[in-house]
Design an enzyme around this catalytic site. Structure first.
Site, PDB file in Angstrom:
ATOM      1  N   ALA A  74       0.811  -1.217   0.000  1.00  0.00           N
ATOM      2  CA  ALA A  74       0.000   0.000   0.000  1.00  0.00           C
ATOM      3  C   ALA A  74       0.847   1.271   0.000  1.00  0.00           C
ATOM      4  CB  ALA A  74      -0.946  -0.006   1.191  1.00  0.00           C
ATOM      5  N   CYS A 329       3.777   2.553  12.871  1.00  0.00           N
ATOM      6  CA  CYS A 329       4.783   3.457  12.317  1.00  0.00           C
ATOM      7  C   CYS A 329       5.249   4.474  13.332  1.00  0.00           C
ATOM      8  CB  CYS A 329       4.212   4.189  11.116  1.00  0.00           C
ATOM      9  SG  CYS A 329       3.200   3.136  10.109  1.00  0.00           S
TER      10      CYS A 329
END
Ligand SMILES: *Cc1c(COP(=O)(O)O)cnc(C)c1O
Length: 405
Positions: A74, A329
Site C-alpha cells: 500500500a 509506524c
C-alpha cells in the site's frame, strides 16, 4: 484452550492464512517462471497464475482485472497513485486535497509533492474522526486534480463517507483516490458503487503475504492514467515496471477470494468479540472510545484509559498480549498519535490509548483473558499513580504545567 500470546495488532499486519501459504508454495519451486517470458511453458504457467489472481483481486473490489496494477504494497500504491496523478494531470492543475488523519504514506507523499510545486489542503477532521463534507467541497478550486481520503483509518477504524466524497469529486470533475488498506477484505468495498477512481490496498493486512499489494486505476468513466514512478520493462500496462512477484500475487489472489467468501461470517463473529471487549473495558472508570463508533470497522476498537500511560500499560502485559498504543509506524517514538491529536484529544487521553485490532484467528478465550489483564493492569497502575490520586481528589489536572519530552 487459551492460546498465548494473544495477537490483537491485526491493523499492523495479519498472520497469513495457511490456505494462502499452501496456494503459494508451488510458485517458489516448480512453477518459478517469469510471467513476462512469452516463449516457453514456464512463463506461460506463471502468466496464467497471475491472470487468475488478478481476477480474484479485481472481484473482491468490483473492478475489471485490467484495472489492477500489482505493487509491493500500500505504501507503493499511495506513492504511485498520488505522485502518478500529480504528474499525469499537471496540465490541469496542482491542487490536492487530503486529511490530517491519513496514513503517513499519503501525508509524506503529499509533503514531498509540495516541494515539487503541489498545493495541498489538509482537511481537519471532526471530533469523531470523520471529515466534514461541506468543508471538503469548499476546498475545491479550479486547479484541484485529486481528492485523497482514506476509506477507513488504521488507528481508530473510522470509515469515511466514501460515496458522498466521490459524488462531490465527480460534480467538480476531480479524481478520487482512496487508501483502502484497512477496509478491503473486512467490509464491502466496490469501486463502481463507491465511485472510486483510484484505490490502494495490501495483502498483508488481509491474511495474505507481505510485499504485495495493488493499485486500482479506473479504465472508463473516466479513463484514468498514472505516470509510472519506476522505469523499466513496461510491466503492468507500463504503470509499474519490474518482474512480477508471482508467489506473492498468487497468495494475494487467494487471500482476496477467502475474504470475499468468508467476510460475512468473519465479520459477524469478530464484531461480536470486539463489542464484548469494548463493553467490558468501558466498565473501567474513565475509559473512552476514540472515534465514531457507528461508522467504524467491525474489528477495531481504540480506547483511552485516562491518567494511565499507554506505554506503561503495555509493559504490564505485552509479553502475553500483542497490542499497540498507536500505529506501528509511530509507536517507536513516544509522541502521542497524530491521529488522536487530530480528533482534539488532550495529551492525557492521547497518551493513554490502546488500539485493538481483532482478526480471523482471534478467539473468545483470548478476549476474556485480554479484558481481565487490561482491567487489572489499569487498576494497578492507577493505584500507584499520583495523577489518579489528584484526579480523585478533584484537582483540575489541566491547570498543571507539564514538562514535555
Ligand atoms: C498498513 C498501511 C499502509 C502501508 O501498507 P504496506 O503494504 O505495509 O506498505 C498504508 N496505508 C494504510 C491505511 C495502512 O494501514
Amino acid at each position: 484452550m487459551l492460546k498465548l500470546p494473544v495477537y490483537l495488532d491485526n491493523n499492523a499486519t495479519t498472520p497469513m492464512d495457511p490456505r494462502v501459504l499452501e496456494t503459494m508454495l508451488p510458485y517458489f519451486t516448480e512453477h518459478f517462471g517469469n510471467a513476462a517470458s512469452r516463449n516457453h511453458p514456464f512463463g506461460w504457467e506463471a502468466e496464467s497464475a497471475v491472470d487468475y489472481a488478478r481476477e480474484q483481486v479485481a472481484q473482491l473490489i468490483g473492478a475489471d482485472p485490467k484495472e489492477i496494477i500489482f505493487t509491493s504494497g500500500a505504501t507503493e500504491g499511495d506513492n504511485l497513485g498520488i505522485k502518478g496523478i500529480f504528474e499525469m494531470y499537471a496540465a490541469k492543475g496542482n491542487h490536492i486535497i487530503t486529511a490530517t488523519t491519513e496514513h503517513k504514506a499519503v501525508l509524506d507523499t503529499c509533503k514531498h509533492l509540495e516541494k515539487l510545486g503541489a498545493d495541498v489542503t489538509y482537511l481537519q477532521v471532526k471530533a469523531d474522526g470523520l471529515i466534514d463534507l461541506a468543508e471538503l467541497e469548499a476546498a475545491i478550486k479550479p486547479t484541484t486534480i485529486l481528492i485523497s481520503i482514506m476509506y477507513a483509518n488504521n488507528e481508530i477504524g473510522v470509515i469515511q463517507p466514501v460515496k458522498e466524497i466521490s459524488t462531490i469529486a465527480k460534480r467538480h470533475g476531480v479524481l478520487f483516490f482512496t487508501d483502502a488498506t484497512q477496509a478491503v477484505g473486512k467490509i464491502t468495498v466496490n469501486v463502481i458503487e463507491d465511485g472510486i477512481d483510484l484505490l490502494t490496498f495490501t495483502a498483508h493486512k488481509m491474511y495474505g503475504p507481505k510485499g504485495i499489494g495493488a493499485l486500482y486505476v479506473r479504465r472508463k468513466n473516466p479513463r484514468v492514467k498514472v505516470t509510472a514512478q519506476m522505469d523499466g520493462g513496461g510491466h503492468e500496462r507500463s504503470m509499474r515496471s519490474g518482474t512480477l512477484n508471482v508467489p506473492g500475487i498468487v497468495g494475494f489472489g487467494k487471500a482476496c477470494e477467502l475474504c470475499r467468501l468468508e467476510m460475512e461470517e468473519d465479520t459477524k463473529r469478530i464484531s461480536a468479540l470486539r463489542d464484548k471487549l469494548e463493553t467490558a473495558l468501558l466498565k473501567v472508570e474513565e475509559a473512552y472510545v476514540n472515534g465514531n463508533r457507528e461508522h467504524r470497522l467491525p474489528h477495531v476498537a481504540n480506547i483511552s484509559f485516562k491518567h494511565v500511560e499507554g506505554e506503561g500499560l503495555l509493559m504490564g502485559f505485552n509479553k502475553n498480549i500483542a497490542l499497540s498504543s498507536g500505529s506501528a509506524c509511530t509507536s517507536a517514538s513516544l509522541e502521542p498519535s497524530y491521529v488522536l491529536k487530530a480528533l482534539g484529544l488532550g495529551d492525557d487521553l492521547a497518551h493513554s490509548s490502546l488500539r485493538f485490532g481483532l482478526g480471523r484467528f482471534t478467539t473468545e478465550e483470548q478476549i476474556d483473558y485480554t479484558v481481565e489483564q487490561i482491567t487489572n493492569t489499569v487498576l494497578k497502575l492507577r493505584e500507584m499513580s499520583p495523577l489518579w490520586e489528584m484526579y480523585k481528589e478533584g484537582i483540575d489536572l489541566n491547570s498543571i504545567e507539564w514538562a514535555h519530552h
